[in-house]
Design a protein around this motif. Structure first.
Motif, PDB file in Angstrom:
ATOM      1  N   PHE A  63     -41.911  43.888 -20.913  1.00 53.93           N
ATOM      2  CA  PHE A  63     -40.388  44.165 -20.547  1.00 53.93           C
ATOM      3  C   PHE A  63     -39.950  45.055 -21.616  1.00 53.93           C
ATOM      4  O   PHE A  63     -38.931  46.024 -21.335  1.00 53.93           O
ATOM      5  N   GLN A  64     -39.998  44.968 -23.024  1.00 56.81           N
ATOM      6  CA  GLN A  64     -39.672  45.596 -24.046  1.00 56.81           C
ATOM      7  C   GLN A  64     -39.883  46.964 -23.893  1.00 56.81           C
ATOM      8  O   GLN A  64     -39.182  47.813 -24.248  1.00 56.81           O
ATOM      9  N   GLU A  66     -40.756  48.622 -21.130  1.00 58.79           N
ATOM     10  CA  GLU A  66     -39.871  49.027 -19.849  1.00 58.79           C
ATOM     11  C   GLU A  66     -38.573  49.357 -20.257  1.00 58.79           C
ATOM     12  O   GLU A  66     -38.021  50.319 -20.009  1.00 58.79           O
ATOM     13  N   ALA A  67     -37.929  48.532 -20.999  1.00 64.94           N
ATOM     14  CA  ALA A  67     -36.450  48.893 -21.681  1.00 64.94           C
ATOM     15  C   ALA A  67     -36.451  49.996 -22.442  1.00 64.94           C
ATOM     16  O   ALA A  67     -35.506  50.683 -22.386  1.00 64.94           O
ATOM     17  N   PHE A  70     -36.566  53.056 -20.388  1.00 64.58           N
ATOM     18  CA  PHE A  70     -35.345  53.379 -20.023  1.00 64.58           C
ATOM     19  C   PHE A  70     -34.522  54.062 -20.712  1.00 64.58           C
ATOM     20  O   PHE A  70     -33.803  54.862 -20.568  1.00 64.58           O
ATOM     21  N   GLN A  71     -34.377  53.269 -22.125  1.00 66.39           N
ATOM     22  CA  GLN A  71     -33.499  53.872 -22.974  1.00 66.39           C
ATOM     23  C   GLN A  71     -33.862  55.385 -23.289  1.00 66.39           C
ATOM     24  O   GLN A  71     -32.864  56.258 -23.644  1.00 66.39           O
ATOM     25  N   LYS A  85     -29.810  50.912 -13.000  1.00 68.55           N
ATOM     26  CA  LYS A  85     -31.080  50.678 -13.715  1.00 68.55           C
ATOM     27  C   LYS A  85     -30.923  49.476 -14.603  1.00 68.55           C
ATOM     28  O   LYS A  85     -31.471  48.549 -14.916  1.00 68.55           O
ATOM     29  N   TYR A  86     -29.536  49.432 -15.432  1.00 68.83           N
ATOM     30  CA  TYR A  86     -29.174  48.478 -16.254  1.00 68.83           C
ATOM     31  C   TYR A  86     -29.035  46.817 -15.426  1.00 68.83           C
ATOM     32  O   TYR A  86     -29.654  46.051 -15.946  1.00 68.83           O
ATOM     33  N   LEU A  89     -32.689  46.012 -14.655  1.00 71.66           N
ATOM     34  CA  LEU A  89     -33.183  45.614 -15.799  1.00 71.66           C
ATOM     35  C   LEU A  89     -32.631  44.083 -16.089  1.00 71.66           C
ATOM     36  O   LEU A  89     -33.424  43.322 -16.570  1.00 71.66           O
ATOM     37  N   LYS A  92     -34.125  41.604 -13.921  1.00 73.49           N
ATOM     38  CA  LYS A  92     -35.791  40.967 -14.009  1.00 73.49           C
ATOM     39  C   LYS A  92     -35.748  40.429 -15.237  1.00 73.49           C
ATOM     40  O   LYS A  92     -36.330  39.548 -15.248  1.00 73.49           O
ATOM     41  N   GLN A  93     -34.950  40.692 -16.242  1.00 71.92           N
ATOM     42  CA  GLN A  93     -34.962  39.882 -17.478  1.00 71.92           C
ATOM     43  C   GLN A  93     -34.494  38.344 -17.125  1.00 71.92           C
ATOM     44  O   GLN A  93     -35.496  37.384 -17.756  1.00 71.92           O
TER      45      GLN A  93
END
Length: 171
Positions: A63-64, A66-67, A70-71, A85-86, A89, A92-93
């Protein structure tokens, strides 16, 4: 004088007819904590917990990543796309956290159920041991709730019962 002698003889005869009570005690904490079945159960659940932690760490790292991805892409996205997208995410989190929490609670409930079963088994064993060995009472004690403040070592059945429980478990 004769009446006193008769009374003493009668009192002695009456007291000798009384059944002697056989009393023992066990250290509940020691019996449970040193019972091999409980030790095996703890080892089983420590392995389950370690596997769960490893899986949770792996999911967290994915997940990190993926984040982070995205960043790095956020600058090339439109504000609307960034917002979507925010939110995705964030959802999902939350879903992952709920899933991990639910799985951890399930593991804890399974462990507690099995521990309760072991405690019930030990209580039944002590009850049967008392019946089979002519005990009137077998009292329990532990550091938390000392119901037996003093007992002679000859009345301490802790090791005897623990050995018998472990012997039965090995069968």
């Amino acid at each position: 004088m004769k009446n006193i002698i008769y009374a003493v003889v009668l009192l002695l005869a009456f007291s000798s007819c009384q059944k002697q009570q056989k009393i023992g005690y066990v250290d509940n904490g020691k019996v449970i904590n040193e019972y091999q079945q409980k030790k095996d159960l703890e080892a089983k659940y420590q392995a389950k917990d370690a596997a769960f932690q490893k899986r949770a760490d792996s999911i967290g790292q994915a997940f990190q990543l993926e984040a982070k991805t995205f960043q790095s892409q956020v600058k090339s996205m439109s504000p609307k796309m960034q917002q979507e997208k925010y939110q995705a995410l964030g959802q999902k989190q939350q879903t992952l956290q709920k899933q991990m929490q639910s799985e951890q609670q399930q593991i804890q409930q399974e462990f507690q159920t099995e521990i309760d079963s072991i405690i019930a088994k030990v209580k039944d064993f002590v009850k049967d041991y008392g019946k089979n060995n002519g005990y009137t009472y077998i009292l329990g004690t532990s550091d938390a709730a000392a119901t037996v403040m003093y007992g002679t070592e000859e009345n301490d059945l802790t090791q005897t019962i623990l050995d018998a429980l472990n012997k039965e478990y090995k069968k």
